[in-house]
Design an enzyme around this catalytic site. Structure first.
Site, short mmCIF file in Angstrom:
data_model
loop_
_atom_site.label_atom_id
_atom_site.label_comp_id
_atom_site.label_asym_id
_atom_site.label_seq_id
_atom_site.Cartn_x
_atom_site.Cartn_y
_atom_site.Cartn_z
N LYS A 116 41.66 35.39 39.01
CA LYS A 116 43.06 35.60 38.65
C LYS A 116 44.00 34.66 39.42
O LYS A 116 45.05 34.30 38.93
CB LYS A 116 43.47 37.06 38.91
CG LYS A 116 42.70 38.09 38.10
CD LYS A 116 42.87 37.91 36.60
CE LYS A 116 42.37 39.09 35.79
NZ LYS A 116 40.90 39.25 35.82
C1 LIG Z 1 40.03 39.64 35.01
C2 LIG Z 1 38.63 39.38 35.37
C3 LIG Z 1 37.67 39.05 34.41
C4 LIG Z 1 37.94 39.05 32.93
O1 LIG Z 1 38.84 38.12 32.46
P1 LIG Z 1 39.51 38.36 31.04
O2 LIG Z 1 40.43 37.22 30.91
O3 LIG Z 1 40.22 39.68 31.12
O4 LIG Z 1 38.43 38.39 30.03
C5 LIG Z 1 36.39 38.77 34.83
N1 LIG Z 1 36.06 38.85 36.12
C6 LIG Z 1 36.94 39.17 37.08
C7 LIG Z 1 36.48 39.26 38.48
C8 LIG Z 1 38.26 39.43 36.74
O5 LIG Z 1 39.14 39.76 37.70
#
Ligand SMILES: *Cc1c(COP(=O)(O)O)cnc(C)c1O
Length: 482
Positions: A116
């Site tokens: 993120k």
């Molecule tokens: C948010 C997140 C995801 C998934 O990403 P999306 O864009 O929601 O599909 C995968 N792994 C981690 C660790 C995340 O924080």
């Protein structure tokens, strides 16, 4: 100038700055660019030796008019955004030794050690840049399944023109993730822990959408969101696909496969758009855990909502992959009316069965899998034992998915995205390895540091969340602005 429209067709086209500051489009749809730019082979060849931020600059420049932000300003925002990353490469690639041509893309070297950070570093800095120029303030509200909250809070902390409210489902995220939000001392960060969420993070999104619908409240507090509904997140996330591609191929044009641990489909929506723009990716592997909404979409042509299941890969315990609607828009000739009808059908019944023509057009070049908890923990142990490399549970779900569809893949190189540092999931790692002591690879100095700090948090119950939140947010706004 490239304009942005809602994937549901409502409202008027807006410029990039408006799309970013609004978050949602006026009709509750998702902003999409009116046309998708393309990468040529010559462009990709020229970018081969560029750094991550240099590639980001090139891609963003295809989507953002210079009249909105000058080249110098955009470079400045990128520089500030990625300065706190731990590795010079920003997102290093690690080649596994026990598998053929398999690379792990380590998306977790940002300050809150999850993927993120990669999108939010840029987006939050950009939002603050726009607000400063306008001399305006804005209130960010985000819901989190564990990683969006910490990243938003980190990048918003101390920013001159922003407040950030981060809502998380208490007991559904790890203590390490929770403390990343609650131990920031800054006066513009408000973490809210919510007990008794029936559907995990998805319920919190529901409350946020109610806030948006209350026009008076929304206008007064100048609400916006940097959840992955925000186009800026998706746009920035196209960059790591291009960067990763250029790092692993021998020649431009060579096709590769990419496996992505997916929940809300924000990350994969970005990858999918990068491919539509011309990035040579043969197959995307949609990696789900037991919350397998995307797996059902891609293997059965059905978008259906089921009950939430708690898993070790909790950041992808997501029931509604909202960004699928954004991607789908580009698969049905930008027919916004179709998207609007499907979104409404889903809202009413929790179920959409796609016609075969639509299914064919969106599922071409995708394979998918749903991993069990046991398999996830097992593969963490296997790779750690074989080669001393420690995957986090989300990276494990990605590697597993690639294993599961191996027979349908050719000899292309494979990139598996690893989206979090294992230090965020110590209990899962201990269970996987069958130890009570964490290996060094599952620790991180930032996590150790936050254990020693005070916590600051609002605690609420889901049953009266809306009322409680409206009140406390308004009171804080009045205190600050009067
Ligand atoms: C948010 C997140 C995801 C998934 O990403 P999306 O864009 O929601 O599909 C995968 N792994 C981690 C660790 C995340 O924080």
């Amino acid at each position: 100038m490239l304009q942005y429209v809602s994937n549901k067709g409502g409202g008027k086209p807006v410029d990039f700055e408006t799309a970013i500051l609004d978050g949602f489009a006026v009709d509750g749809g998702l902003y999409v660019p009116e046309t998708l730019p393309t990468f040529t082979t010559e462009q990709l060849t020229q970018w081969k030796d560029l750094s991550y931020t240099e590639i980001a600059f090139e891609i963003l420049s295809l989507f953002i008019d210079r009249s909105i932000i000058s080249a110098k300003e955009l470079k400045g925002v990128l520089h500030d955004a990625y300065a706190p990353f731990e590795k010079e490469e920003i997102i290093p690639l690690h080649k596994l030794t026990s598998r053929k041509e398999t690379y792990i893309m380590e998306l977790f070297y940002g300050p809150t050690i999850s993927f993120k950070d990669v999108g939010l570093a840029f987006l939050v800095n950009l939002v603050n840049f726009f607000l400063k120029r306008r001399n305006e303030r804005l209130t960010l509200v985000v819901a989190t399944t564990g990683d969006t909250g910490p990243a938003t809070a980190y990048f918003a902390a101390g920013k001159s023109n922003l407040d950030a409210w981060v809502l998380y489902p208490k007991e559904r995220i790890t203590e390490e993730q929770e403390r990343q939000m609650t131990t920031l001392p800054h006066h513009n960060i408000y973490p809210v822990g919510v007990s008794n969420c029936p559907d995990g993070g998805d319920d919190l999104d529901l409350v946020i959408s109610k806030m948006y619908k209350d026009t008076a409240f929304k206008e007064k507090l100048k609400l916006s969101s940097v959840n992955s509904i925000n186009w800026g997140r998706v746009l920035m996330q196209t960059v790591h696909y291009v960067y990763g591609y250029l790092q692993v191929v021998d020649s431009i044009g060579e096709e590769i496969n990419v496996s992505v641990p997916s929940g809300g489909f924000g990350n994969l929506c970005a990858g999918s758009l990068a491919r539509k723009m011309g990035l040579p990716i043969k197959n995307f592997i949609v990696a789900n855990n037991s919350n397998a909404c995307l797996h059902r979409i891609f293997s059965e042509g059905v978008f259906s909502k089921k009950d939430i299941i708690e898993t070790p890969s909790s950041a992808i315990d997501i029931l509604i992959p909202f960004n699928f609607w954004r991607y789908l828009y580009f698969c049905v000739d930008k027919d916004a009316q179709k998207i609007k009808n499907w979104m409404e059908e889903f809202q009413h019944s929790g179920l959409v069965t796609f016609d075969s023509e639509t299914y064919k057009s969106y599922s071409k070049g995708y394979l998918s899998n749903s991993a069990t908890d046991e398999e996830t923990l097992q593969i963490i142990k296997e790779i750690y034992t074989k080669e001393g490399y420690l995957l986090d549970p989300h990276g494990a779900v990605a590697v597993l998915a690639a294993d599961a569809v191996k027979n349908q893949l050719g000899n292309e190189k494979l990139i598996c995205l690893d989206t979090a540092h294992p230090a965020k999931f110590p209990e899962a790692i201990k269970t996987a390895l069958g130890t009570t002591e964490l290996p060094l690879a599952a620790t991180h100095y930032s996590i150790e540091a936050e254990r020693k700090r005070c916590e600051k948090v609002y605690l609420c119950n889901y049953s009266n969340l809306k009322e409680a939140l409206f009140e406390v947010m308004e009171t804080n706004w009045d205190l600050k602005n009067n």
